[in-house]
Motif scaffolding. Structure first.
Motif, PDB file in Angstrom:
ATOM      1  N   GLY A   1      -3.572   4.960  -4.423  1.00  0.00           N
ATOM      2  CA  GLY A   1      -5.018   5.106  -4.393  1.00  0.00           C
ATOM      3  C   GLY A   1      -5.754   4.387  -5.509  1.00  0.00           C
ATOM      4  O   GLY A   1      -5.155   3.821  -6.423  1.00  0.00           O
ATOM      5  N   LYS A   2      -7.092   4.434  -5.427  1.00  0.00           N
ATOM      6  CA  LYS A   2      -7.965   3.717  -6.364  1.00  0.00           C
ATOM      7  C   LYS A   2      -8.353   4.550  -7.576  1.00  0.00           C
ATOM      8  O   LYS A   2      -9.165   4.136  -8.386  1.00  0.00           O
ATOM      9  CB  LYS A   2      -9.223   3.268  -5.618  1.00  0.00           C
ATOM     10  N   SER A   3      -7.780   5.731  -7.700  1.00  0.00           N
ATOM     11  CA  SER A   3      -8.126   6.630  -8.797  1.00  0.00           C
ATOM     12  C   SER A   3      -7.386   6.269 -10.081  1.00  0.00           C
ATOM     13  O   SER A   3      -6.336   5.626 -10.063  1.00  0.00           O
ATOM     14  CB  SER A   3      -7.793   8.068  -8.382  1.00  0.00           C
ATOM     15  N   ALA A   4      -7.930   6.757 -11.200  1.00  0.00           N
ATOM     16  CA  ALA A   4      -7.236   6.614 -12.487  1.00  0.00           C
ATOM     17  C   ALA A   4      -5.957   7.447 -12.523  1.00  0.00           C
ATOM     18  O   ALA A   4      -5.140   7.296 -13.434  1.00  0.00           O
ATOM     19  CB  ALA A   4      -8.160   7.034 -13.630  1.00  0.00           C
ATOM     20  N   GLU A   5      -5.795   8.323 -11.525  1.00  0.00           N
ATOM     21  CA  GLU A   5      -4.575   9.128 -11.423  1.00  0.00           C
ATOM     22  C   GLU A   5      -3.544   8.488 -10.486  1.00  0.00           C
ATOM     23  O   GLU A   5      -2.620   9.146 -10.009  1.00  0.00           O
ATOM     24  CB  GLU A   5      -4.929  10.534 -10.940  1.00  0.00           C
ATOM     25  N   HIS A   6      -3.697   7.212 -10.234  1.00  0.00           N
ATOM     26  CA  HIS A   6      -2.828   6.443  -9.332  1.00  0.00           C
ATOM     27  C   HIS A   6      -1.347   6.635  -9.659  1.00  0.00           C
ATOM     28  O   HIS A   6      -0.523   6.910  -8.779  1.00  0.00           O
ATOM     29  CB  HIS A   6      -3.221   4.963  -9.447  1.00  0.00           C
ATOM     30  N   GLU A   7      -1.007   6.485 -10.946  1.00  0.00           N
ATOM     31  CA  GLU A   7       0.408   6.527 -11.334  1.00  0.00           C
ATOM     32  C   GLU A   7       1.030   7.904 -11.125  1.00  0.00           C
ATOM     33  O   GLU A   7       2.210   8.010 -10.774  1.00  0.00           O
ATOM     34  CB  GLU A   7       0.567   6.103 -12.801  1.00  0.00           C
ATOM     35  N   ILE A   8       0.243   8.971 -11.318  1.00  0.00           N
ATOM     36  CA  ILE A   8       0.765  10.320 -11.100  1.00  0.00           C
ATOM     37  C   ILE A   8       1.069  10.511  -9.619  1.00  0.00           C
ATOM     38  O   ILE A   8       2.061  11.129  -9.238  1.00  0.00           O
ATOM     39  CB  ILE A   8      -0.252  11.388 -11.576  1.00  0.00           C
ATOM     40  N   SER A   9       0.223   9.938  -8.774  1.00  0.00           N
ATOM     41  CA  SER A   9       0.454  10.007  -7.335  1.00  0.00           C
ATOM     42  C   SER A   9       1.760   9.320  -6.946  1.00  0.00           C
ATOM     43  O   SER A   9       2.492   9.805  -6.071  1.00  0.00           O
ATOM     44  CB  SER A   9      -0.720   9.356  -6.590  1.00  0.00           C
ATOM     45  N   LEU A  10       2.076   8.213  -7.592  1.00  0.00           N
ATOM     46  CA  LEU A  10       3.331   7.513  -7.296  1.00  0.00           C
ATOM     47  C   LEU A  10       4.534   8.406  -7.590  1.00  0.00           C
ATOM     48  O   LEU A  10       5.484   8.476  -6.798  1.00  0.00           O
ATOM     49  CB  LEU A  10       3.443   6.233  -8.137  1.00  0.00           C
ATOM     50  N   LEU A  11       4.497   9.078  -8.730  1.00  0.00           N
ATOM     51  CA  LEU A  11       5.603   9.960  -9.111  1.00  0.00           C
ATOM     52  C   LEU A  11       5.708  11.150  -8.160  1.00  0.00           C
ATOM     53  O   LEU A  11       6.814  11.582  -7.794  1.00  0.00           O
ATOM     54  CB  LEU A  11       5.413  10.441 -10.549  1.00  0.00           C
ATOM     55  N   SER A  12       4.560  11.694  -7.748  1.00  0.00           N
ATOM     56  CA  SER A  12       4.552  12.807  -6.799  1.00  0.00           C
ATOM     57  C   SER A  12       5.166  12.379  -5.470  1.00  0.00           C
ATOM     58  O   SER A  12       5.965  13.105  -4.866  1.00  0.00           O
ATOM     59  CB  SER A  12       3.131  13.313  -6.582  1.00  0.00           C
ATOM     60  N   ALA A  13       4.778  11.194  -4.993  1.00  0.00           N
ATOM     61  CA  ALA A  13       5.266  10.696  -3.704  1.00  0.00           C
ATOM     62  C   ALA A  13       6.783  10.520  -3.716  1.00  0.00           C
ATOM     63  O   ALA A  13       7.461  10.845  -2.727  1.00  0.00           O
ATOM     64  CB  ALA A  13       4.590   9.368  -3.373  1.00  0.00           C
ATOM     65  N   ARG A  14       7.287  10.020  -4.815  1.00  0.00           N
ATOM     66  CA  ARG A  14       8.738   9.823  -4.903  1.00  0.00           C
ATOM     67  C   ARG A  14       9.472  11.152  -4.755  1.00  0.00           C
ATOM     68  O   ARG A  14      10.475  11.247  -4.040  1.00  0.00           O
ATOM     69  CB  ARG A  14       9.092   9.185  -6.249  1.00  0.00           C
ATOM     70  N   ASN A  15       8.973  12.199  -5.400  1.00  0.00           N
ATOM     71  CA  ASN A  15       9.639  13.501  -5.325  1.00  0.00           C
ATOM     72  C   ASN A  15       9.536  14.107  -3.935  1.00  0.00           C
ATOM     73  O   ASN A  15      10.484  14.718  -3.442  1.00  0.00           O
ATOM     74  CB  ASN A  15       9.032  14.453  -6.368  1.00  0.00           C
ATOM     75  N   ILE A  16       8.381  13.964  -3.302  1.00  0.00           N
ATOM     76  CA  ILE A  16       8.229  14.491  -1.939  1.00  0.00           C
ATOM     77  C   ILE A  16       9.157  13.747  -0.983  1.00  0.00           C
ATOM     78  O   ILE A  16       9.816  14.352  -0.131  1.00  0.00           O
ATOM     79  CB  ILE A  16       6.760  14.392  -1.494  1.00  0.00           C
ATOM     80  N   TYR A  17       9.232  12.437  -1.126  1.00  0.00           N
ATOM     81  CA  TYR A  17      10.123  11.638  -0.273  1.00  0.00           C
ATOM     82  C   TYR A  17      11.580  12.083  -0.445  1.00  0.00           C
ATOM     83  O   TYR A  17      12.322  12.212   0.536  1.00  0.00           O
ATOM     84  CB  TYR A  17       9.983  10.153  -0.611  1.00  0.00           C
ATOM     85  N   ASP A  18      11.982  12.328  -1.673  1.00  0.00           N
ATOM     86  CA  ASP A  18      13.376  12.735  -1.943  1.00  0.00           C
ATOM     87  C   ASP A  18      13.683  14.133  -1.410  1.00  0.00           C
ATOM     88  O   ASP A  18      14.814  14.409  -1.000  1.00  0.00           O
ATOM     89  CB  ASP A  18      13.654  12.704  -3.451  1.00  0.00           C
ATOM     90  N   ALA A  19      12.660  15.020  -1.409  1.00  0.00           N
ATOM     91  CA  ALA A  19      12.911  16.429  -1.085  1.00  0.00           C
ATOM     92  C   ALA A  19      12.623  16.815   0.362  1.00  0.00           C
ATOM     93  O   ALA A  19      13.064  17.871   0.823  1.00  0.00           O
ATOM     94  CB  ALA A  19      12.073  17.323  -2.012  1.00  0.00           C
ATOM     95  N   ILE A  20      11.901  15.992   1.114  1.00  0.00           N
ATOM     96  CA  ILE A  20      11.494  16.371   2.472  1.00  0.00           C
ATOM     97  C   ILE A  20      12.711  16.599   3.364  1.00  0.00           C
ATOM     98  O   ILE A  20      13.738  15.923   3.230  1.00  0.00           O
ATOM     99  CB  ILE A  20      10.553  15.295   3.065  1.00  0.00           C
ATOM    100  N   ASP A  21      12.620  17.566   4.248  1.00  0.00           N
ATOM    101  CA  ASP A  21      13.735  17.949   5.123  1.00  0.00           C
ATOM    102  C   ASP A  21      13.945  16.875   6.194  1.00  0.00           C
ATOM    103  O   ASP A  21      13.163  16.755   7.151  1.00  0.00           O
ATOM    104  CB  ASP A  21      13.418  19.297   5.778  1.00  0.00           C
ATOM    105  N   ARG A  22      15.031  16.092   6.050  1.00  0.00           N
ATOM    106  CA  ARG A  22      15.308  14.993   6.984  1.00  0.00           C
ATOM    107  C   ARG A  22      15.786  15.488   8.350  1.00  0.00           C
ATOM    108  O   ARG A  22      15.844  14.710   9.297  1.00  0.00           O
ATOM    109  CB  ARG A  22      16.363  14.054   6.405  1.00  0.00           C
TER     110      ARG A  22
END
Length: 360
Positions: A10-31
Motif C-alpha cells: 500500500g501507499k501508507s507510511a505503514e507499508h513495511e509493517i504490512s509486508l511483514l504481516s502478509a508474510r506471516n499470514i501467508y505462512d500460517a493460512i490453512d492450505r
C-alpha cells in the motif's frame, strides 16, 4: 478450495509493517481450506501478483524489507465479483480478500469501499468502522459521547493557528503531551513533548503525515491491549501488556529494536480488572461499528482506572504482533484465527447480499 487474496503493502507510511504481516499470514493460512493469492500494492498504488518464493526483498530485516515490484500487474474492477485480471496470467476468481493493509489507503475505509464495489467478501470492519477507527479525532469524539473513559485531547487542522505549548498544556492539564497525526498508526509521526522547542518540531513532524493532528494528555500507567473477534457477537481475548524499553512505544520500539519492548501475554492482572478490560474492549468495538477484528489499547492507572487510548481495526500480524499472540494465549492458534476471520468475512457478505437494492 477457496482462493483468498492476501492484499498487502500500500501507499501508507505503514507499508513495511504490512509486508511483514502478509508474510506471516501467508505462512500460517490453512492450505487444506484455502489457496492464498499474493497481491502486493507498491508505494505508487500499482497492484502486482507476486510469486510466493520472492515476493519480499530483505524479508528477515524489518528495517530493509521491501516489496518485489517485478510482480505481474493485476486489476480488480467494480462489480467483478472477485475476478482478478492479470496481464500475463488470465483471470483469477477470488473467493475473499484479507486486506492486511495498515494506515491510510488500506485501513481507513478506502479499500473496504472498493472491495464492496467489487462485490467480494473481505476480512475486517466495513467502510464506516474502518474510517472511524482510523481517524483518532472522530474516534475519540464518539467514545466520549458514549460515556467511555478517554484522555483529554485537542484537534488541530493544518489551516488553523496552533495554540502555544503553554496553552496546550493548560487545556490538557498535563506537563508532557503527545502529538500524533489523526490518521496514522504504528506510532508513525508521534512525538512525546516536554518543551516549546520539542512542541514546534513535533507539530511539523505530525503534519508530514496528515492534514489533521491531535494532541493528547500524558497518562501515566501500564499499557494494556485486548483483542476482539466477531461480527454480531464479538468476544474479547485475554489482555496483554506492552512494557516498552523506550521513552514510549514508538515505531522503532515496535518493529526495529528487538529489545525495544517486552510483550507480556497474558498480562498480570487480577480477574476483576481482566473482566473490566474485556467488557470495555467489546463496548468500544460495538460503539465504533466494527466487525471481524480489532485491537483496543488502554492505559491502566495506579488507582485502577482504565482509560481507552484507541482502537486498531487492522492490527499487525507480524511475528511479534499482539493481536495473534493474545488469541493464541486465549486458545485460538494463528492458523485457526485466520480461518475464523475469513469465514466471518464470507458469512457477513452472504448476509449483506440478501439486502434489497430496489423498491418494488
Amino acid at each position: 478450495m477457496k482462493k483468498i487474496g492476501i492484499l498487502f503493502g500500500g501507499k501508507s507510511a505503514e507499508h513495511e509493517i504490512s509486508l511483514l504481516s502478509a508474510r506471516n499470514i501467508y505462512d500460517a493460512i490453512d492450505r487444506t481450506k484455502f489457496e492464498p493469492v499474493l497481491i502486493g500494492i507498491d508505494k505508487k498504488g500499482r497492484w502486482l501478483l507476486n510469486d510466493a518464493k520472492e515476493f519480499l526483498l530483505n524479508a528477515d530485516n524489518p528495517a530493509l524489507v521491501s516489496l518485489n515490484t517485478n510482480g505481474n500487474p493485476v486489476t480488480l474492477r467494480p462489480e467483478s465479483r472477485g475476478m482478478l485480471s492479470a496481464e500475463n496470467a488470465g483471470n483469477i476468481r477470488l473467493d475473499a480478500v484479507f486486506p492486511i493493509l495498515h494506515g491510510p489507503f488500506g485501513e481507513d475505509g478506502t479499500i473496504q469501499g472498493f472491495l464492496k464495489l467489487a462485490e467480494i467478501p473481505f476480512v475486517g470492519p466495513g467502510v464506516l468502522g474502518s474510517a472511524i477507527g482510523m481517524d483518532k479525532d472522530v474516534m475519540k469524539r464518539l467514545l466520549r459521547d458514549a460515556g467511555i473513559p478517554i484522555g483529554k485531547f485537542i484537534t488541530l487542522n493544518s489551516y488553523e493557528k496552533e495554540p502555544s505549548f503553554a496553552e496546550a498544556q493548560a487545556a490538557l492539564g498535563s506537563g508532557k503531551i503527545f502529538i500524533k497525526p489523526a490518521n496514522m498508526g504504528s506510532s508513525v509521526g508521534i512525538s512525546k513533548v516536554r518543551s516549546e522547542d520539542e512542541y514546534i518540531s513535533a507539530l511539523k513532524e505530525a503534519f508530514l503525515y496528515d492534514t489533521k493532528i491531535i494532541m493528547e494528555e500524558y497518562i501515566p500507567g501500564r499499557e494494556i491491549e485486548c483483542a476482539v473477534l466477531g461480527n454480531e457477537e464479538p468476544a474479547a481475548s485475554v489482555p496483554g501488556e506492552i512494557i516498552s524499553a523506550h521513552d514510549f512505544y514508538s515505531y522503532k520500539a515496535k518493529y526495529l529494536d528487538e529489545k525495544g519492548a517486552a510483550l507480556e501475554v497474558p498480562a498480570k492482572l487480577d480477574e476483576e480488572t481482566i473482566k473490566r478490560v474485556q467488557e470495555l474492549a467489546v463496548k468500544v468495538f460495538k460503539t465504533l461499528c466494527c466487525e471481524g477484528l480489532s485491537r483496543v489499547d488502554f492505559f491502566l492507572k495506579e488507582n485502577g482506572e482504565i482509560i481507552v487510548n484507541e482502537i486498531n481495526t487492522m492490527p499487525g500480524f507480524t511475528r511479534i504482533s499482539m493481536y495473534p499472540k493474545m488469541w493464541e494465549a486465549s486458545g485460538i492458534s494463528y492458523t485457526e484465527l485466520i480461518t475464523r476471520l475469513i469465514e466471518m468475512a464470507i458469512k457477513r457478505f452472504e448476509k449483506e447480499q440478501k439486502i434489497k437494492t430496489s423498491v418494488s
